[in-house]
Design a protein around this motif. Structure first.
Motif, short mmCIF file in Angstrom:
data_model
loop_
_atom_site.label_atom_id
_atom_site.label_comp_id
_atom_site.label_asym_id
_atom_site.label_seq_id
_atom_site.Cartn_x
_atom_site.Cartn_y
_atom_site.Cartn_z
N THR A 123 47.80 33.50 18.82
CA THR A 123 47.59 33.43 20.33
C THR A 123 47.49 32.21 20.92
N TYR A 124 46.58 31.25 20.13
CA TYR A 124 46.51 29.73 20.50
C TYR A 124 48.04 29.14 20.20
N TRP A 125 48.68 29.49 19.21
CA TRP A 125 50.14 28.92 18.85
C TRP A 125 50.81 29.17 19.92
N CYS A 126 50.74 30.49 20.51
CA CYS A 126 51.72 30.86 21.51
C CYS A 126 51.55 30.13 22.89
N THR B 32 36.04 22.97 15.68
CA THR B 32 37.19 22.03 16.31
C THR B 32 38.30 23.07 16.74
N CYS B 33 38.38 24.27 15.98
CA CYS B 33 39.40 25.07 16.42
C CYS B 33 39.61 25.50 17.98
N PRO B 34 40.84 25.04 18.52
CA PRO B 34 40.94 25.25 19.84
C PRO B 34 40.93 26.88 20.18
N GLY B 35 41.44 27.58 19.23
CA GLY B 35 41.69 28.88 19.49
C GLY B 35 40.34 29.85 19.15
N ASN B 36 39.20 29.16 18.66
CA ASN B 36 38.11 29.90 18.35
C ASN B 36 38.17 30.74 17.13
N ASP C 180 52.37 25.13 15.77
CA ASP C 180 51.47 26.12 14.80
C ASP C 180 50.18 25.19 14.44
N CYS C 181 49.87 24.39 15.74
CA CYS C 181 48.54 23.88 15.68
C CYS C 181 48.08 22.58 14.57
N GLY C 182 47.43 23.49 13.66
CA GLY C 182 46.97 22.59 12.52
C GLY C 182 45.68 21.66 12.80
N ARG C 183 45.27 21.91 14.03
CA ARG C 183 44.15 21.14 14.13
C ARG C 183 42.89 21.10 13.15
N CYS C 184 42.79 22.51 12.47
CA CYS C 184 41.90 22.69 11.38
C CYS C 184 42.14 21.86 10.20
N VAL C 185 43.51 21.89 9.83
CA VAL C 185 43.77 20.76 8.81
C VAL C 185 43.46 19.44 9.05
N GLN D 105 37.51 34.87 6.59
CA GLN D 105 38.73 35.32 7.15
C GLN D 105 38.75 34.93 8.62
N ILE D 106 40.06 34.22 8.84
CA ILE D 106 40.11 33.78 10.02
C ILE D 106 40.67 34.98 11.20
N SER D 107 40.41 34.76 12.29
CA SER D 107 41.12 35.59 13.26
C SER D 107 42.47 35.24 13.45
S1 SF4 Z 1 45.70 26.45 13.44
FE1 SF4 Z 1 43.63 26.28 12.60
S2 SF4 Z 1 42.60 25.07 14.34
FE2 SF4 Z 1 44.58 25.97 15.01
S3 SF4 Z 1 44.07 27.92 16.37
FE3 SF4 Z 1 44.35 28.24 14.05
S4 SF4 Z 1 42.72 28.34 12.88
FE4 SF4 Z 1 42.36 27.42 14.90
#
Ligand code: SF4
Ligand code: SF4
Length: 450
Positions: free
Chosen positions: A384-387, A355-359, A392-397, A376-378
């Motif tokens: 970069t996706y936050w920017c 689901t992570c939009p930032g891959n 601060d996105c939080g889609r994963c949570v 370990q996430i990138s």
């Molecule tokens: S907050 Fe989670 S879903 Fe969003 S870009 Fe980061 S790792 Fe991916």
């Protein structure tokens, strides 16, 4: 009417009622798709258990028995323990993270400054990655995808208020003129933290690998971190599920900043109380850490670190924020949480990665990183996706199956997952069926402007 038909009909009626109750709960949880799907299941259940048996001749009663037995077997999977298969690997106890390497430190480096030149001189590969986030509008920028004047300003104000707590991360310690024992201190600290709003509280010995090696933020940038406290109190605060449902839209950062403030407030009150009792204490709150909070919280018994690199608590999953107080006050420590079931479930689930939009979240198995087997996430892709998003996105949570509310319905599923790896495999499919493999962000609450 034979006993088999009566048994089947009663069984079918019970399942149908449970489905209707679950549907109502899902509807109240703002999960209309899950509510509809649960309600839809009532039709085949009534057909199979209550209507069809009437038309089946008595000599085929075994078919009915098998139908009744199947869900019973599923329930047995829930209560019969089946060990989770996990590759064990101890932590590398000597490795410390340099705080200058985290994204919040790197984002503050300004081109043309000495700090920027020194940091990137030997890190050309990292500079290339960081240039990607620098090309984007930026966190809480008016040009970002989810800009909201009201919401971003609200978060800005919250972060400003958190900054006010930075002045009291340390403080004067009163003279120790009366001593109590560790049981009394521990009992008070834990109950007081919960009364102040913490969801869970745990205590661990402060280890070297809990501490960053070098400070990466604020006026102490570049200083070696020294902390001689013996104990660390970790606690979690809950993030509101409905605010996170719309992540990565603006409510995500409004909720994160709100809970960082809660964490800062509770940590400050605990630390000041400890100092008033004659012992030293330091808070570790948003923007001013010496410790890596998820590691401390895991060792304090509050959860396990899962695929997205966050603390996964047994009742709220990653839907928490963590703050820490380190102290010299003598305290009783808790057992570390070794959540085999969390690691096992994360191994098969992968919903956050899909689901992570930032891959930014890996889909693969855990890897040995700096001597520790983990995911370990990138952080570069994530930031970069936050920017881009501005939040601060939080889609994963938001999509994590462990993030469902702390209520009886979800706790039964959580119990099954922690108890049996077979049940975990069924539960992960049920979660996909009810909530979707890649659930879409929900609409913002009506009171929040786009
Ligand atoms: S907050 Fe989670 S879903 Fe969003 S870009 Fe980061 S790792 Fe991916
Ligand atoms: S979404 Fe699934 S894989 Fe990701 S952290 Fe949650 S349980 Fe683990």
């Amino acid at each position: 009417m034979s006993y088999t038909i009566i048994l089947s009909s009663v069984f079918g009626a019970v399942i149908a009622v449970l489905l209707v109750i679950s549907s109502i709960i899902s509807f109240k949880e703002n999960e209309p798709t899950a509510a509809k799907r649960l309600l839809f299941l009532v039709i085949p259940v009534l057909l199979i258990y209550c209507i069809t048996p009437v038309f089946i001749a008595d000599q085929y009663y075994y078919i009915i028995l098998i139908l009744v037995l199947l869900p019973v077997i599923l329930l047995l999977l829930l209560i019969i323990p089946a060990k989770h298969i996990v590759d064990k690997s101890d932590n590398n106890l000597s490795f410390q993270i340099d705080e200058r390497d985290i994204m919040f430190s790197r984002k503050e480096l300004k081109e043309g400054t000495e700090r920027y030149e020194v940091y990137y001189r030997s890190k050309k590969d990292i500079l290339k990655l960081d240039n990607e986030f620098r090309k984007q509008p930026g966190l809480m920028s008016p040009d970002s995808k989810y800009y909201s004047k009201f919401g971003f300003n609200a978060s800005d104000v919250l972060f400003d208020v958190i900054d006010m707590f930075h002045d009291s991360v340390t403080g004067d310690v009163k003279t120790l003129n009366e001593k109590f024992n560790e049981n009394e201190y521990t009992q008070f600290v834990k109950n007081w933290a919960k009364h102040l709003g913490a969801h869970s509280v745990g205590i661990t010995k402060l280890e070297k690998y809990h501490l960053y090696s070098v400070k990466g933020r604020g006026s102490e940038y570049g200083d070696i971190i020294e902390n001689n406290h013996e104990y660390a109190i970790a606690f979690t605060v809950e993030m509101d599920k409905k605010m996170l449902d719309s992540a990565p839209k603006v409510t995500a950062i409004m909720e994160t900043s709100k809970q960082y403030l809660e964490g800062a407030k509770i940590a400050t009150l605990i630390a000041k109380w400890i100092r008033s009792m004659g012992y030293d204490a330091r808070t570790h709150i948003d923007g001013n850490y010496q410790v890596v909070c998820p590691l401390v919280a895991r060792d304090a018994g509050l959860g396990e670190v899962g695929r997205m690199g966050l603390l996964m608590t047994p009742k709220l999953g990653p839907r928490v924020r963590v703050a820490v107080v380190t102290t010299s006050m003598p305290l009783n420590i808790d057992k570390p949480f070794r959540g085999d079931s969390v690691i096992d479930f994360c191994t098969i689930c992968k919903k956050c990665a899909d689901t992570c939009p930032g891959n930014a979240i890996q889909n693969s198995q855990r890897e040995m990183i700096n001597g520790t087997l983990r995911w370990q996430i990138s952080s570069e892709k994530c930031f970069t996706y936050w920017c881009i998003a501005g939040t601060d996105c939080g889609r994963c949570v938001s999509v994590c199956p462990y993030s469902h509310p702390d209520n009886l319905m979800h706790n039964i599923i959580r119990y099954g997952i922690s108890n049996s790896r077979y049940f975990a495999r069924v539960a992960f499919k049920i979660d996909d069926f009810l909530y979707g493999r890649r659930p879409k962000p929900k609409r913002l609450p009506d009171w929040v402007n786009d």
